[in-house]
Design an enzyme around this catalytic site. Structure first.
Site, short mmCIF file in Angstrom:
data_model
loop_
_atom_site.label_atom_id
_atom_site.label_comp_id
_atom_site.label_asym_id
_atom_site.label_seq_id
_atom_site.Cartn_x
_atom_site.Cartn_y
_atom_site.Cartn_z
N GLU A 1 0.77 -1.24 0.00
CA GLU A 1 0.00 0.00 0.00
C GLU A 1 0.81 1.30 0.00
OE1 GLU A 1 -2.78 -0.42 3.23
OE2 GLU A 1 -3.96 -1.90 2.14
N GLU B 1 -5.61 -7.64 -0.99
CA GLU B 1 -6.41 -7.51 0.22
C GLU B 1 -7.85 -7.17 -0.16
OE1 GLU B 1 -4.90 -4.87 3.21
OE2 GLU B 1 -2.83 -5.65 3.06
#
Length: 561
Positions: free
Chosen positions: A202, A361
Site C-alpha cells: 500500500e 487484500e
C-alpha cells in the site's frame, strides 16, 4: 520406494547446507515435496505452472512478522501448528505473509531478534528466534501444501507501520529496502514454498487533504525518490537476476493525476477547497499509471503480476458507497463499483491482457451492529461475485486469518463459530468463510480444494496440482542415466564431482564446493565449472549439487544420473 528414500535424504542434506540457526520442525503430516517443482509464471494473461496449466491463487493474509512481536499473532491464543492445519483444510492455497524490511535486513546481516515468547501455548516455539520461527512456519506451510507470498508491509517492525506511506523511513533507506529483498530472493531461491514477493504494501500519500509530493508515493517515468514505479521496477530486476523463477507482485499507489503528470509539489483533495484534478482510490489500489507508465522487466516480464487492494465502507466510506449504491440491488451495486472504481483503477489491466491481477487484500466485518454493516455485506457479495466471474485472471488473498484486525475481523474469532483441535479459545468464523471466501476458493471438478503444489495435497480436503507431460518452460535439462557405477566423464574427460580436477572425488572436492556455495570463494578450480559441479544437469551449480556430492561420498548413490 528407493527413490522416495533417496529424495527425502536429499532434502535433509539441503537443509543442512543452509547457514540457518537451529530449526525445529513439527507437523502431523510427513509430506515432502520437491523444492523447485512449483514455480509459476505468466502466459497470455494467466498465471500458469511449469507445464503451462492455468492456476488460481485463492488465499488469505496472515500477519505478525511485520509487528513488534515478530510472529503470527494467533500464537498468543492457540497452537499455531494446528492453526496452519485448519487453514489448509479449509482450502486456502496461498498465504500472503506480511513482514518488515528491518527484520529481513537484520537477518541478512546474521542478526536474529527474538520473537515474543508464546511457548505456553506452543512448546515447540520455546527459545526460537525470529528467523528460526519464520522458517518453522514455512516448513509447516510446506507440509500441508500451502504456498506463501512474502509481503513487505512496512519499513519497520511496527504494529501500525502500514500507515507510513513509503518504503523508506529513518535508517531504512531505498538501498536497504532493495538489499533486503535481494537477500531474501537469494536465500530462498531453491525453495518454492515462497512463490512470490509483494514488494511493498500500500504505497500512498501523507495524511490529510493537503498532499505533498515529497511525502507521497507517485507513479511516473521520473527519477524522483518517491516514484514507486521506478523503485518497484528496479527492485524487481535486482531480485530476478538472482531468482528468475519468483512471481513479482506490484501494488499501485493512492492518488494519480488526471493528466498523468506529477507536476504539483502539493495538491488539495478537499471536497470543498480542492481542485479535483487527481483520481483517488484505496492505498495501493490505484493502478491507473500502468496505462501510461507500465512496469518493464524485459526478459523477466513473465514474472510480473499487478496487485490492487479493495475494501468496503466500514474500512472507509468512499464516494462510490453513497448515492445509488445504498438502495441498489447486488447486480446494480456491482455495476456501480465496477464503473466508479474497479474498471479504471485496475480491472482494465486484466481485461486488456496486460497482466493478471492479485487482489492482495479484500474482506471485512461480517457480524455485529455496525451502522454500515448491511452496505459492507453488499460490497462483499459484489466483490466476491466479481472475483468468481474473472476466475484465473483475478487471483486474491482475503484479509485476514488473524483475530487481531479491528476494521475487518478475521477467519478466526471468539464469537460464533466452530471450535477446532488446538484452537483453544479460537473458533473458525463459519459465517465469514462460508458466505464470502469459500465460494471463491479453487476447487477441482470433484469439489476438492485445489492446491498449488505438484506433490503435496492441500490439507486433508484438497489435492495437489496435476503434473503435465511436457513442460512449456522446463527448468531442468533431462539427464541420460549411465549404466556404469562410476561418475561419467564428460566429452573433455572431465569427471563430474571432481571439483579440483585431480582425478579423484573426495572430501576436498566437497569442501571446495561448500566454500563456493557459501560465497567464500568466487570461482571453482576447474576450467569448466558446470562440467564438474552441475551434478543434476540443470545448468546451475547450487545446493542440490552439493547434496548429491555428499550422498555420493557417503555411498548412498553410485553415480550422478
Amino acid at each position: 520406494m528407493k527413490k522416495l528414500i533417496i529424495f527425502s535424504v536429499l532434502l535433509v542434506l539441503l537443509v543442512a547446507l543452509l547457514p540457518t540457526p537451529g530449526l525445529q520442525i513439527s507437523a502431523e503430516t510427513t509430506n515432502v515435496g520437491a523444492p523447485d517443482d512449483d514455480w509459476l509464471h505468466v502466459e497470455n494473461g494467466y498465471i500458469v505452472d511449469k507445464y503451462g496449466n492455468k492456476v488460481w491463487l485463492t488465499g488469505a493474509n496472515w500477519f505478525g512478522f511485520n509487528c513488534r512481536e515478530m510472529m503470527l499473532l494467533d500464537s498468543y491464543h492457540s497452537d499455531i501448528i494446528a492453526d496452519i492445519q485448519i487453514v489448509a483444510d479449509k482450502g486456502i492455497n496461498v498465504v500472503r505473509l506480511p513482514i518488515a524490511t528491518d527484520l529481513l535486513y537484520s537477518w541478512s546481516k546474521g542478526i536474529y531478534p527474538m520473537s515474543t515468547d508464546t511457548s505456553y501455548n506452543n512448546p515447540i516455539l520455546a527459545g526460537l528466534n525470529s528467523f528460526e520461527l519464520f522458517n518453522l512456519m514455512l516448513e509447516n506451510f510446506k507440509k500441508v501444501g500451502i504456498k506463501v507470498i512474502l509481503d513487505v508491509h512496512s519499513p519497520e517492525t511496527d504494529n501500525m507501520g502500514h500507515n507510513h506511506p513509503l518504503w523508506y523511513k529513518g535508517e531504512i533507506t531505498e538501498e536497504i529496502f532493495k538489499a533486503a529483498w535481494v537477500w531474501v530472493a537469494n536465500y530462498y531461491k531453491n525453495d518454492d514454498t515462497i512463490i512470490g514477493f509483494d514488494l511493498k504494501n500500500e504505497p500512498h500519500t501523507n495524511t490529510g487533504t493537503l498532499k505533498f509530493k515529497s511525502q507521497s508515493a507517485i507513479w511516473d517515468d521520473s527519477d524522483h525518490k518517491n516514484n514507486w514505479k521506478r523503485v518497484a521496477q528496479e527492485t524487481a530486476l535486482e531480485i530476478l537476476k538472482v531468482h528468475p523463477n519468483v512471481l513479482i507482485f506490484v501494488e499501485g499507489v493512492e492518488m494519480y493525476p488526471k493528466d498523468g503528470k506529477w507536476d504539483d509539489e502539493s495538491f488539495d483533495t478537499s471536497p470543498w477547497t480542492g481542485t479535483n484534478d487527481y483520481y483517488g482510490n484505496w492505498w495501493g489500489g490505484n493502478l491507473r499509471g500502468v496505462r501510461d507508465y507500465p512496469i518493464d522487466l524485459g526478459k523477466y516480464q513473465s514474472q510480473l503480476v499487478y496487485s490492487p487492494h479493495d475494501y468496503g465502507p466500514i474500512v472507509y466510506e468512499q464516494s462510490w458507497f453513497a448515492g445509488d449504491f445504498v438502495t441498489a440491488s447486488d447486480e446494480e451495486a456491482k455495476k456501480i463499483l465496477y464503473e466508479q472504481c474497479w474498471r479504471d483503477n485496475w480491472a482494465y489491466i486484466m481485461e486488456e491482457g496486460i497482466s493478471p491481477l492479485l487482489l492482495g487484500e479484500w474482506g471485512g466485518i461480517t457480524e455485529g451492529n455496525h451502522k454500515l454493516l448491511d452496505l459492507n455485506l453488499k460490497y462483499l457479495r459484489c466483490i466476491r461475485d466479481f472475483i468468481l466471474e474473472n476466475k484465473y485472471k483475478l487471483h486474491h488473498t482475503f484479509w485476514c486469518i488473524n483475530i487481531d484486525s479491528a476494521d475487518t475481523g478475521g477467519l478466526f474469532t471468539r464469537d460464533e463459530g466452530t471450535p477446532f483441535p488446538g484452537g483453544r479459545d479460537l473458533k473458525w468464523n463459519d459465517n465469514k468463510y462460508d458466505n464470502y471466501l469459500l465460494p471463491v476458493l479453487w476447487k477441482n471438478e470433484e469439489g476438492k480444494f485445489q492446491g498449488l503444489d505438484h506433490e503435496i495435497p492441500l490439507g486433508k480436503n484438497g489435492v495437489p496440482l496435476p503434473k503435465g507431460t511436457s513442460p512449456v518452460t522446463p527448468t531442468k535439462t533431462p539427464v541420460t542415466p549411465t549404466p556404469t557405477s562410476t561418475p561419467t566423464p564428460t566429452p573433455s574427460n572431465v569427471i563430474k564431482g571432481d571439483i579440483n580436477g585431480d582425478g579423484e572425488i573426495n572430501s576436498i572436492d566437497y569442501a571446495i564446493l561448500k566454500s563456493y556455495l557459501l560465497g567464500l570463494t568466487k570461482n571453482l578450480p576447474a576450467e569448466d565449472e558446470l562440467a564438474v559441479a552441475d551434478l543434476n544437469g540443470d545448468k546451475e551449480i547450487n545446493s542440490i549439487d552439493y547434496a548429491l556430492l555428499k550422498m555420493y561420498l557417503l555411498g548412498m548413490i553410485k553415480d550422478f544420473s
